[in-house]
Design a protein around this motif. Structure first.
Motif, PDB file in Angstrom:
ATOM      1  N   ARG A 118       0.819  -1.200   0.000  1.00  0.00           N
ATOM      2  CA  ARG A 118       0.000   0.000   0.000  1.00  0.00           C
ATOM      3  C   ARG A 118       0.858   1.257   0.000  1.00  0.00           C
ATOM      4  N   THR A 119       1.683   1.368  -1.030  1.00  0.00           N
ATOM      5  CA  THR A 119       2.538   2.536  -1.223  1.00  0.00           C
ATOM      6  C   THR A 119       2.106   3.213  -2.519  1.00  0.00           C
ATOM      7  N   TYR A 120       1.930   4.528  -2.458  1.00  0.00           N
ATOM      8  CA  TYR A 120       1.423   5.285  -3.604  1.00  0.00           C
ATOM      9  C   TYR A 120       2.485   6.212  -4.176  1.00  0.00           C
ATOM     10  N   LYS A 121       2.367   6.431  -5.484  1.00  0.00           N
ATOM     11  CA  LYS A 121       3.178   7.432  -6.164  1.00  0.00           C
ATOM     12  C   LYS A 121       2.269   8.080  -7.202  1.00  0.00           C
ATOM     13  N   ASP A 122       2.180   9.376  -7.160  1.00  0.00           N
ATOM     14  CA  ASP A 122       1.319  10.125  -8.077  1.00  0.00           C
ATOM     15  C   ASP A 122      -0.125   9.631  -8.031  1.00  0.00           C
ATOM     16  N   GLY A 123      -0.606   9.274  -6.835  1.00  0.00           N
ATOM     17  CA  GLY A 123      -2.000   8.885  -6.646  1.00  0.00           C
ATOM     18  C   GLY A 123      -2.347   7.469  -7.034  1.00  0.00           C
ATOM     19  N   LYS A 124      -1.368   6.662  -7.430  1.00  0.00           N
ATOM     20  CA  LYS A 124      -1.599   5.273  -7.813  1.00  0.00           C
ATOM     21  C   LYS A 124      -0.730   4.348  -6.980  1.00  0.00           C
ATOM     22  N   VAL A 125      -1.209   3.134  -6.792  1.00  0.00           N
ATOM     23  CA  VAL A 125      -0.443   2.131  -6.061  1.00  0.00           C
ATOM     24  C   VAL A 125       0.800   1.768  -6.868  1.00  0.00           C
ATOM     25  N   VAL A 126       1.934   1.719  -6.196  1.00  0.00           N
ATOM     26  CA  VAL A 126       3.171   1.261  -6.831  1.00  0.00           C
ATOM     27  C   VAL A 126       3.066  -0.261  -6.945  1.00  0.00           C
ATOM     28  N   GLU A 127       3.077  -0.744  -8.159  1.00  0.00           N
ATOM     29  CA  GLU A 127       2.896  -2.181  -8.391  1.00  0.00           C
ATOM     30  C   GLU A 127       4.248  -2.877  -8.466  1.00  0.00           C
ATOM     31  N   ASP A 128       4.861  -3.071  -7.299  1.00  0.00           N
ATOM     32  CA  ASP A 128       6.209  -3.644  -7.249  1.00  0.00           C
ATOM     33  C   ASP A 128       6.229  -5.157  -7.046  1.00  0.00           C
ATOM     34  N   LEU A 129       5.051  -5.782  -7.035  1.00  0.00           N
ATOM     35  CA  LEU A 129       4.998  -7.234  -6.863  1.00  0.00           C
ATOM     36  C   LEU A 129       4.443  -7.944  -8.097  1.00  0.00           C
ATOM     37  N   ASN A 130       4.367  -7.225  -9.212  1.00  0.00           N
ATOM     38  CA  ASN A 130       3.786  -7.804 -10.433  1.00  0.00           C
ATOM     39  C   ASN A 130       4.500  -9.068 -10.898  1.00  0.00           C
ATOM     40  N   ALA A 131       5.814  -9.087 -10.833  1.00  0.00           N
ATOM     41  CA  ALA A 131       6.550 -10.270 -11.311  1.00  0.00           C
ATOM     42  C   ALA A 131       6.202 -11.507 -10.494  1.00  0.00           C
ATOM     43  N   TYR A 132       6.070 -11.339  -9.178  1.00  0.00           N
ATOM     44  CA  TYR A 132       5.702 -12.473  -8.326  1.00  0.00           C
ATOM     45  C   TYR A 132       4.272 -12.925  -8.610  1.00  0.00           C
ATOM     46  N   ALA A 133       3.375 -11.958  -8.767  1.00  0.00           N
ATOM     47  CA  ALA A 133       1.979 -12.290  -9.065  1.00  0.00           C
ATOM     48  C   ALA A 133       1.875 -13.007 -10.407  1.00  0.00           C
ATOM     49  N   GLN A 134       2.605 -12.522 -11.398  1.00  0.00           N
ATOM     50  CA  GLN A 134       2.577 -13.156 -12.723  1.00  0.00           C
ATOM     51  C   GLN A 134       3.131 -14.577 -12.657  1.00  0.00           C
ATOM     52  N   ALA A 135       4.186 -14.777 -11.903  1.00  0.00           N
ATOM     53  CA  ALA A 135       4.757 -16.132 -11.755  1.00  0.00           C
ATOM     54  C   ALA A 135       3.729 -17.075 -11.126  1.00  0.00           C
ATOM     55  N   THR A 136       2.989 -16.584 -10.153  1.00  0.00           N
ATOM     56  CA  THR A 136       1.952 -17.403  -9.507  1.00  0.00           C
ATOM     57  C   THR A 136       0.856 -17.757 -10.510  1.00  0.00           C
ATOM     58  N   ARG A 137       0.426 -16.775 -11.296  1.00  0.00           N
ATOM     59  CA  ARG A 137      -0.601 -17.030 -12.322  1.00  0.00           C
ATOM     60  C   ARG A 137      -0.112 -18.085 -13.318  1.00  0.00           C
ATOM     61  N   GLU A 138       1.144 -17.980 -13.725  1.00  0.00           N
ATOM     62  CA  GLU A 138       1.696 -18.924 -14.697  1.00  0.00           C
ATOM     63  C   GLU A 138       1.765 -20.340 -14.137  1.00  0.00           C
TER      64      GLU A 138
ATOM     65  N   ASP B 261      -6.423   1.419  -5.719  1.00  0.00           N
ATOM     66  CA  ASP B 261      -6.329   2.528  -6.670  1.00  0.00           C
ATOM     67  C   ASP B 261      -7.496   3.503  -6.533  1.00  0.00           C
ATOM     68  N   LYS B 262      -8.554   3.093  -5.877  1.00  0.00           N
ATOM     69  CA  LYS B 262      -9.707   3.967  -5.647  1.00  0.00           C
ATOM     70  C   LYS B 262      -9.569   4.745  -4.335  1.00  0.00           C
ATOM     71  N   MET B 263      -8.457   4.534  -3.634  1.00  0.00           N
ATOM     72  CA  MET B 263      -8.228   5.154  -2.329  1.00  0.00           C
ATOM     73  C   MET B 263      -7.048   6.114  -2.397  1.00  0.00           C
ATOM     74  N   THR B 264      -6.944   6.915  -1.358  1.00  0.00           N
ATOM     75  CA  THR B 264      -5.758   7.751  -1.179  1.00  0.00           C
ATOM     76  C   THR B 264      -4.768   6.998  -0.303  1.00  0.00           C
ATOM     77  N   GLN B 265      -3.544   7.513  -0.222  1.00  0.00           N
ATOM     78  CA  GLN B 265      -2.549   6.909   0.671  1.00  0.00           C
ATOM     79  C   GLN B 265      -3.066   6.887   2.101  1.00  0.00           C
TER      80      GLN B 265
END
Length: 121
Positions: free
Chosen positions: A22-42, A63-67
């Motif tokens: 739950r870390t935001y940059k420019d009002g959006k969640v920083v998606e720093d775990l995408n590679a792990y999530a994608q590996a799990t999906r695969e 993404d619908k929330m503020t920090q």
């Protein structure tokens, strides 16, 4: 004997992608775990295993929330927030999401899931 006991026990694997930090940059969640999530999906797709995509669900919700709103889920470690781990409220909200998704994919577990929906404020 162990093999016959194991034959009676049937387990269904379910994979869960990482909860979004739950870390935001420019009002959006920083998606720093995408590679792990994608590996799990695969892994799930390759092995025909149900995947609960908590990363996508939590990112869309956050993404619908503020920090400040998202910080209500965070474990606070003085003097700063721990945006990886959850406090009790965060555990209820995201745990409920996983439980609800599990019941959607494994309908037979529905009667065993207890509690009420916890709406994120």
């Amino acid at each position: 004997m162990r093999e016959s006991a194991m034959a009676l026990w049937v387990a269904v694997p379910v994979l869960v992608t990482s909860l979004s930090r739950r870390t935001y940059k420019d009002g959006k969640v920083v998606e720093d775990l995408n590679a792990y999530a994608q590996a799990t999906r695969e892994v799930g797709a390759k092995n025909d295993i149900t995947v609960i995509d908590l990363n996508r669900i939590s990112t869309a919700m956050l993404d619908k929330m503020t920090q400040a709103e998202a910080d209500k889920f965070d474990r606070v470690t003085q003097p700063k927030f721990d945006r990886t781990h959850l406090n009790a409220y965060g555990k209820k909200v995201f745990g409920r999401i996983v439980a609800d998704q599990l019941v959607r994919s494994q309908v037979e577990l529905g009667p065993d899931v207890v509690g009420e929906l916890v709406k994120a404020n």
